[in-house]
Design a protein around this motif. Structure first.
Motif, PDB file in Angstrom:
ATOM      1  N   ALA A   1       0.828  -1.207   0.000  1.00 35.34           N
ATOM      2  CA  ALA A   1       0.000   0.000   0.000  1.00 35.34           C
ATOM      3  C   ALA A   1       0.859   1.253   0.000  1.00 35.34           C
ATOM      4  N   ILE A   2       1.989   1.214   0.722  1.00 38.86           N
ATOM      5  CA  ILE A   2       2.895   2.359   0.729  1.00 38.86           C
ATOM      6  C   ILE A   2       3.474   2.569  -0.662  1.00 38.86           C
ATOM      7  N   SER A   3       3.889   1.481  -1.312  1.00 36.40           N
ATOM      8  CA  SER A   3       4.495   1.620  -2.640  1.00 36.40           C
ATOM      9  C   SER A   3       3.480   2.107  -3.671  1.00 36.40           C
ATOM     10  N   LEU A   4       2.194   1.852  -3.435  1.00 38.85           N
ATOM     11  CA  LEU A   4       1.166   2.319  -4.362  1.00 38.85           C
ATOM     12  C   LEU A   4       0.726   3.747  -4.073  1.00 38.85           C
ATOM     13  N   GLY A   5       1.228   4.332  -3.016  1.00 36.54           N
ATOM     14  CA  GLY A   5       0.958   5.744  -2.785  1.00 36.54           C
ATOM     15  C   GLY A   5       0.125   6.052  -1.568  1.00 36.54           C
ATOM     16  N   GLN A   6      -0.372   5.064  -0.846  1.00 36.90           N
ATOM     17  CA  GLN A   6      -1.124   5.340   0.369  1.00 36.90           C
ATOM     18  C   GLN A   6      -0.133   5.765   1.430  1.00 36.90           C
ATOM     19  N   SER A   7      -0.358   6.878   2.077  1.00 31.02           N
ATOM     20  CA  SER A   7       0.717   7.407   2.907  1.00 31.02           C
ATOM     21  C   SER A   7       0.587   7.067   4.384  1.00 31.02           C
ATOM     22  N   ASP A   8      -0.027   7.895   5.173  1.00 30.79           N
ATOM     23  CA  ASP A   8       0.059   7.814   6.629  1.00 30.79           C
ATOM     24  C   ASP A   8      -0.530   6.532   7.213  1.00 30.79           C
ATOM     25  N   ALA A   9      -1.745   6.209   6.847  1.00 29.08           N
ATOM     26  CA  ALA A   9      -2.387   5.026   7.432  1.00 29.08           C
ATOM     27  C   ALA A   9      -1.629   3.755   7.067  1.00 29.08           C
ATOM     28  N   ALA A  10      -1.142   3.673   5.841  1.00 30.11           N
ATOM     29  CA  ALA A  10      -0.397   2.483   5.418  1.00 30.11           C
ATOM     30  C   ALA A  10       0.934   2.391   6.144  1.00 30.11           C
TER      31      ALA A  10
ATOM     32  N   ARG B   1       7.226   5.913  16.127  1.00 31.03           N
ATOM     33  CA  ARG B   1       6.327   5.437  15.082  1.00 31.03           C
ATOM     34  C   ARG B   1       5.202   4.563  15.619  1.00 31.03           C
ATOM     35  N   ILE B   2       5.439   3.855  16.712  1.00 36.56           N
ATOM     36  CA  ILE B   2       4.513   2.821  17.167  1.00 36.56           C
ATOM     37  C   ILE B   2       3.655   3.261  18.343  1.00 36.56           C
TER      38      ILE B   2
ATOM     39  N   ASN C   1       0.119   6.646  16.811  1.00 37.45           N
ATOM     40  CA  ASN C   1      -0.282   5.722  15.756  1.00 37.45           C
ATOM     41  C   ASN C   1      -1.745   5.336  15.966  1.00 37.45           C
ATOM     42  N   ASP C   2      -2.569   5.515  14.944  1.00 37.09           N
ATOM     43  CA  ASP C   2      -4.002   5.248  15.051  1.00 37.09           C
ATOM     44  C   ASP C   2      -4.373   3.804  14.754  1.00 37.09           C
ATOM     45  N   ASP C   3      -3.397   2.967  14.446  1.00 41.95           N
ATOM     46  CA  ASP C   3      -3.685   1.571  14.141  1.00 41.95           C
ATOM     47  C   ASP C   3      -4.280   0.887  15.373  1.00 41.95           C
ATOM     48  N   PRO C   4      -5.296   0.025  15.188  1.00 39.62           N
ATOM     49  CA  PRO C   4      -5.915  -0.614  16.353  1.00 39.62           C
ATOM     50  C   PRO C   4      -4.983  -1.557  17.128  1.00 39.62           C
TER      51      PRO C   4
END
Length: 159
Positions: A60-69, A111-112, A117-120
């Protein structure tokens, strides 16, 4: 009737507009693919498949999705590495010095941390990070494999 030069200018202008539209369409497709990879990463993470979650988040990062990915990728990488041991979590050398452990810990902590970080699964990853740091800093250093202790045990009767 248009003169040939004016007709060419109009054609070029239209071509540029069309080319811009194709570029925007390509970006939309890339964003959709990135969002799909990110959602698949979250499904894999909720199932506990951290290595797959990490690879999908990286995609997802390589495809351009930034912060959430990026957030999901950091969390998934730490949780995937937690099964391998504390050195894999912090990505440090075989016999790390305290300064190296602390530097790696602080780099990942930014980062974590669940407040950043909003990741669940960020709290779970942060707990694994803290446990890895504590294990590396509080455990006594092990002797190197094949060192003096191994050679003394191999030749009985010598000190």
């Amino acid at each position: 009737a248009l003169r040939p030069r004016e007709a060419t200018r109009g054609y070029r202008r239209g071509y540029r507009r069309a080319r811009g539209g194709v570029a925007r369409l390509g970006q939309a497709v890339m964003t959709l693919a990135a969002a799909s990879s990110l959602s698949q990463s979250r499904v894999a993470a909720s199932a506990g498949d951290w290595s797959r979650a990490h690879s999908l988040a990286e995609q997802a990062i390589s495809l351009g999705q930034s912060d959430a990915a990026k957030e999901a990728a950091h969390v998934a990488r730490v949780l995937a590495a937690a099964a391998s041991g504390p050195r894999a979590v912090l990505r440090v050398s075989a016999r790390p010095a305290a300064a190296e452990v602390n530097k790696a810990y602080h780099r990942l902590c930014v980062r974590i941390h669940p407040d950043k970080n909003d990741d669940p699964h960020a709290a779970q990853a942060f707990a694994a990070l803290v446990a890895a740091r504590d294990q590396l800093l509080l455990s006594p250093p092990s002797p190197p494999p094949g060192g003096r202790a191994a050679s003394a045990a191999a030749t009985p009767g010598t000190q």
